[in-house]
Structures are given as C-alpha cells and as structure tokens.
Write an enzyme that holds these catalytic residues in place. Structure first.
Site: not given
Ligand code: DON
Length: 306
Positions: A65, A68, A190, A242, A260
């Site tokens: 993320s 993002k 994505y 978040y 993550v």
């Molecule tokens: O879309 C997802 O679930 C992962 N590619 C990214 C989620 C993420 O990193 C949330 N972070 N804390």
C-alpha cells in the site's frame, strides 16, 4: 540543530528486537507469508543529503500500500483537484479492504489510501497513461534515482490469483460508474503496482520530495507545488495508516503511509524522510515493530509535526 540520527537508529534497532516476532506476517497474499518475521530495517534521508541506516535497510521488501502514495502523487500532479470528484479525503474508520461504506456512499471511496480509493486512482492513471503501473514504476525509479527498482512478478501473480475482495470492490464501483476501465485490467495494474520492491534506503529517498514541500531535494525538480504537498501530507496523517491513523498520530506524530509488506514511510516536513520495515503486522495491518520504531524516533529526537 544537526542531530546524530545514527546513534538514535542504533538504539532503536536494539530496542525493537523483542518485538520482532510479536507481529503477524500478512498471509492473505500467499507469497508475502514467505518473508522472515525477524527482519528489521530503518533509513533516514535528510533533506541536506545526509543518510543514516540500521539493520536490514538495504534489503528489498514488498511496498504494497505504500505504492498508493506514489500513485496518488502522480495522479494529483497530472490531474489536479478533479480527482476529488471520484474519491474523498476523510478517514474511513474501517479496515483497508472494507466494502461496507461503498454501498451507502454510492461507490465513492472515503480516501485514496483504502483499497477502493487506490483502485480509483489506478483507474485514473489507466485512462491517462498507456499502462498505469508502468507509469508508477517509472515515477518511483525517478524519485529514488534508482532505475533497477522493479515489480516482483511472483508477488503480483500471487495477489492477482487471490484478489477476490478487491475485484468485488472494483465491480461495485463500476456499477456506480466510478471505474472507467475494465475491472480485470485495473486489478492487474493495481496488483503489479503493489508488488514494487524497494529497500528502506531507496524508499526514504523516494519519499523525500514530500518532506521538501513537493520538490526533490537532490535534483531541485518540482513534483508538486508546496500547497499540494501539504495536502498529501495531511492525507497521510489522517488516512495513511487506515483506522489506526488516530492512534498512529498520537504515538508517532508524523504523516505516514504503511503497507502490508511491513513497510512504513514517514515524513518530517522540512527535515527528513524515514523508512522502516519489519514484516510482522499488528491487528490493523501496520508493522508492529515499525510503528514502535517510529514512536521511539520522534520521542528520542523530540521532533514531530506537533
Ligand atoms: O490490496 C491489497 O490488499 C494489498 N495489495 C495492499 C494492502 C495494504 O498494503 C494495506 N496496508 N496496510
């Protein structure tokens, strides 16, 4: 005053050791679960060019993320305020992959850092560029001055194979007219974007333009004007971790974006950018030892935005 960040990083590196096995490595993307939980790296990129690091600061990890933030910076720099007609700027108070708000908010995601909002940003980039994820990759290569930064295609495929929830979010938004490109191609872009790997040292350098009011410190190139950079910093503070953003601001006191993969990029505007990585996550999906390390950093340096 010039602080000796090295001795502070060394102290933090020692202090986090007992925490390194407390967090849980993300396993909903199967390939991410193969990373060793004992890892810890931290790097500081000062706007005056000094750099400091500790632990595994030169080991690549999956940005997830954190990408993002770079996708948003690219979309905001090219499209300007029009992006806010399709995505909001409020904390969601929900997990990053939640679907619930989308129904009653008619397909407009709360912010660009939850998965729904990031999918809209990918869609905006997909309309503007031939391939959204290549545009993001080239952008981060330029920001880090590191042409070897790349996708991890195994992680990207692993996420794509299990992207049922993100696909549901994307179809839902498409039904509300808030996704203009085909769902499958937005999800593919994505997942590849999220799989970009970097080291802490590269990440701290790549994020430094946001600490320097939108201008790359080592090249003088303006990516965003100062007002836009301020706005992205504000979004990081309120939404970048978040539904833990309130607690993160309370403990750390810096704008930050987590992923993550266990990475967190944090900014000390006008001073430095800091990247930390430890793959064990807390219940909110943020790096457990990484959050603690940043909390100690702002405590030991007595520097934060507050
Ligand atoms: O879309 C997802 O679930 C992962 N590619 C990214 C989620 C993420 O990193 C949330 N972070 N804390």
């Amino acid at each position: 005053m010039l602080l000796d960040y090295q001795s502070i990083l060394d102290t933090i590196h020692r202090e986090v050791q007992p925490l390194l096995r407390e967090g849980k490595v993300a396993d909903y993307i199967p390939e991410l679960s193969k990373v060793s939980p004992g890892r810890f790296g931290m790097a500081v990129y000062c706007l005056d060019g000094r750099t400091f690091s500790a632990g595994d600061a030169d080991v690549k990890f999956s940005l997830q993320s954190i990408t993002k933030l770079f996708a948003l910076a690219l979309a905001f720099s090219r499209e300007g305020d029009v992006i806010w007609t399709r995505v909001g700027r409020e904390p969601s108070g929900n997990p990053f992959n939640s679907l619930v708000q989308l129904e009653y908010e008619r397909g407009i995601p709360r912010n660009p850092f939850i998965n729904a909002g990031a999918l809209v940003i990918t869609d905006i980039l997909a309309t503007r560029f031939v391939q959204a994820e290549i545009a993001v990759l080239q952008f981060v290569r330029m920001l880090a001055d590191e042409p070897a930064i790349d996708f991890d295609r195994i992680v990207a495929q692993s996420e794509q194979d299990t992207a049922h929830r993100n696909s549901a979010i994307a179809y839902f938004m498409k039904d509300f007219g808030n996704l203009h490109n085909p769902v499958a191609s937005v999800i593919g872009s994505y997942c590849r974007q999220c799989s970009i790997t970097m080291t802490c040292a590269e990440l701290a350098k790549a994020g430094s333009f946001l600490a320097q009011h939108g201008t790359i410190p080592w090249s003088g190139m303006e990516i965003l004007d100062a007002s836009s950079a301020k706005r992205l910093n504000a979004l990081m503070l309120t939404c970048g971790t978040y539904d833990a953003a309130g607690d993160f601001a309370y403990r750390v006191g810096l704008p930050a974006k987590s992923g993550v993969g266990g990475g967190i990029l944090a900014l000390m505007p006008g001073d430095a950018s800091i990247a930390v990585w430890s793959p064990g996550l807390d219940a909110t999906g943020n790096s457990l030892a990484g959050t603690y390390a940043l909390e100690r950093f702002t405590t030991l340096t007595a520097r934060s935005i507050f």
